[in-house]
Design a protein around this motif. Structure first.
Motif, PDB file in Angstrom:
ATOM      1  N   SER A   2      35.828  91.197   5.091  1.00  0.00           N
ATOM      2  CA  SER A   2      34.906  90.093   5.393  1.00  0.00           C
ATOM      3  C   SER A   2      35.236  88.860   4.565  1.00  0.00           C
ATOM      4  O   SER A   2      35.253  87.734   5.076  1.00  0.00           O
ATOM      5  CB  SER A   2      33.462  90.525   5.131  1.00  0.00           C
ATOM      6  N   LEU A   5      38.467  87.216   5.849  1.00  0.00           N
ATOM      7  CA  LEU A   5      38.245  86.496   7.103  1.00  0.00           C
ATOM      8  C   LEU A   5      37.474  85.202   6.867  1.00  0.00           C
ATOM      9  O   LEU A   5      37.743  84.181   7.508  1.00  0.00           O
ATOM     10  CB  LEU A   5      37.493  87.388   8.091  1.00  0.00           C
ATOM     11  N   LEU A   6      36.524  85.237   5.933  1.00  0.00           N
ATOM     12  CA  LEU A   6      35.760  84.029   5.620  1.00  0.00           C
ATOM     13  C   LEU A   6      36.638  82.988   4.944  1.00  0.00           C
ATOM     14  O   LEU A   6      36.600  81.795   5.298  1.00  0.00           O
ATOM     15  CB  LEU A   6      34.574  84.377   4.730  1.00  0.00           C
ATOM     16  N   SER A   9      38.891  81.434   7.489  1.00  0.00           N
ATOM     17  CA  SER A   9      38.146  80.528   8.365  1.00  0.00           C
ATOM     18  C   SER A   9      37.869  79.190   7.686  1.00  0.00           C
ATOM     19  O   SER A   9      38.088  78.119   8.262  1.00  0.00           O
ATOM     20  CB  SER A   9      36.823  81.178   8.791  1.00  0.00           C
ATOM     21  N   ARG A  25      37.630  83.393  15.320  1.00  0.00           N
ATOM     22  CA  ARG A  25      36.353  83.986  15.747  1.00  0.00           C
ATOM     23  C   ARG A  25      36.608  85.249  16.566  1.00  0.00           C
ATOM     24  O   ARG A  25      35.893  86.242  16.425  1.00  0.00           O
ATOM     25  CB  ARG A  25      35.566  82.957  16.558  1.00  0.00           C
ATOM     26  N   ILE A  28      38.005  88.072  14.294  1.00  0.00           N
ATOM     27  CA  ILE A  28      36.956  88.777  13.553  1.00  0.00           C
ATOM     28  C   ILE A  28      36.458  89.977  14.346  1.00  0.00           C
ATOM     29  O   ILE A  28      36.355  91.092  13.824  1.00  0.00           O
ATOM     30  CB  ILE A  28      35.797  87.817  13.233  1.00  0.00           C
ATOM     31  N   SER A  29      36.149  89.761  15.627  1.00  0.00           N
ATOM     32  CA  SER A  29      35.654  90.858  16.466  1.00  0.00           C
ATOM     33  C   SER A  29      36.688  91.965  16.607  1.00  0.00           C
ATOM     34  O   SER A  29      36.371  93.154  16.476  1.00  0.00           O
ATOM     35  CB  SER A  29      35.268  90.322  17.856  1.00  0.00           C
ATOM     36  N   ARG A 198      29.724  81.054  10.893  1.00  0.00           N
ATOM     37  CA  ARG A 198      30.870  81.936  10.662  1.00  0.00           C
ATOM     38  C   ARG A 198      30.504  83.070   9.707  1.00  0.00           C
ATOM     39  O   ARG A 198      30.910  84.221   9.906  1.00  0.00           O
ATOM     40  CB  ARG A 198      32.047  81.120  10.143  1.00  0.00           C
ATOM     41  N   ILE A 202      30.567  87.091  10.745  1.00  0.00           N
ATOM     42  CA  ILE A 202      31.328  88.101  10.002  1.00  0.00           C
ATOM     43  C   ILE A 202      30.407  89.209   9.506  1.00  0.00           C
ATOM     44  O   ILE A 202      30.717  90.407   9.662  1.00  0.00           O
ATOM     45  CB  ILE A 202      32.074  87.446   8.826  1.00  0.00           C
ATOM     46  N   SER A 205      29.160  91.331  12.509  1.00  0.00           N
ATOM     47  CA  SER A 205      30.215  92.218  13.014  1.00  0.00           C
ATOM     48  C   SER A 205      30.411  93.406  12.081  1.00  0.00           C
ATOM     49  O   SER A 205      30.545  94.554  12.512  1.00  0.00           O
ATOM     50  CB  SER A 205      31.530  91.439  13.156  1.00  0.00           C
ATOM     51  N   GLY A 206      30.407  93.104  10.775  1.00  0.00           N
ATOM     52  CA  GLY A 206      30.562  94.173   9.797  1.00  0.00           C
ATOM     53  C   GLY A 206      29.404  95.156   9.827  1.00  0.00           C
ATOM     54  O   GLY A 206      29.602  96.377   9.706  1.00  0.00           O
TER      55      GLY A 206
END
Length: 227
Positions: A2, A5-6, A9, A25, A28-29, A198, A202, A205-206
């Motif tokens: 996470s 990815l952040l 982004s 985006r 992430i998925s 965002r 994240i 999704s997590g």
């Protein structure tokens, strides 16, 4: 993951590479979907997996969101993704033991949320790229209201740690959509809504993956049937 990815982004957005920011985006998925598959393999809930696939695909297509046709496809895929999430929780959310008073509270909350989302979508009428895009925005808003309501009912029905995690994840997705729209259509606050959206995406999704991996009683597990 996470945090990585952040950071990716924020860095890409700061450099002004907006197509890659939109692409991330979708990444992430698909990243969290890969994590889910790596742990659950054949036991992965197909509805949750399909939600992440469609949500990720919709996100990738937003690279060309300004194109009316591709923008419409992205919004419709986003709407269909939430239908799979609704299908997963539909049979698990009941009014059993809810009581008249709490039922009325739930109904009032949903009416208020539906009205607020409708007003928000109405604000974007002039920003929509055509009638089809606006109609798909309304469908998406209705799907968000329904899945929010079902998540609350699901949590009330089972009142467990997994049900709470799922409910929080759903509301993170809902507010991620709202802040994304605020940031994209420039309703104010500079880039703050973009980053909030965002972060929520994240985390949501997590938490969906975390929910899927949590030990649960058979009766509180979400539906796995596509039809």
């Amino acid at each position: 993951m996470s945090v990585l990815l952040l950071l990716a982004s924020v860095t890409v957005h700061y450099l002004g590479n907006y197509p890659v920011y939109r692409l991330l985006r979708g990444v992430i998925s698909f990243t969290f979907l890969a994590i889910l598959f790596s742990y659950h393999k054949k036991n992965t809930n197909p509805l949750l997996a399909t939600f992440l696939i469609l949500y990720g695909t919709s996100s990738v297509i937003t690279i060309w969101y300004e194109n009316a046709t591709l923008g419409f496809i992205s919004l419709i895929l986003n709407f269909i993704a939430y239908l799979f999430l609704i299908r997963a929780v539909w049979l698990k959310a009941t009014f059993k033991n809810l009581g008249i008073a709490l039922t009325l509270v739930f109904i009032v909350l949903i009416i208020i949320n539906a009205y607020l989302l409708y007003e928000f979508i109405t604000m974007m009428r002039d920003f929509a790229n055509g009638g089809l895009n606006y109609a798909s925005m309304l469908l998406g808003a209705m799907a968000l209201v329904v899945v929010s309501f079902l998540a609350l009912l699901y949590n009330h029905t089972y009142n467990s740690k997994p049900s709470l995690v799922f409910t929080i994840a759903v509301f993170m997705f809902v507010f991620a959509e709202i802040f994304r729209a605020i940031g994209y259509y420039g309703f104010g606050f500079d880039n703050i809504p973009v980053y909030i959206a965002r972060i929520l995406l994240i985390l949501g999704s997590g938490m969906i993956v975390h929910f899927a991996l949590m030990p649960k009683k058979n009766n509180e597990s979400l539906s796995c049937k596509l039809l």
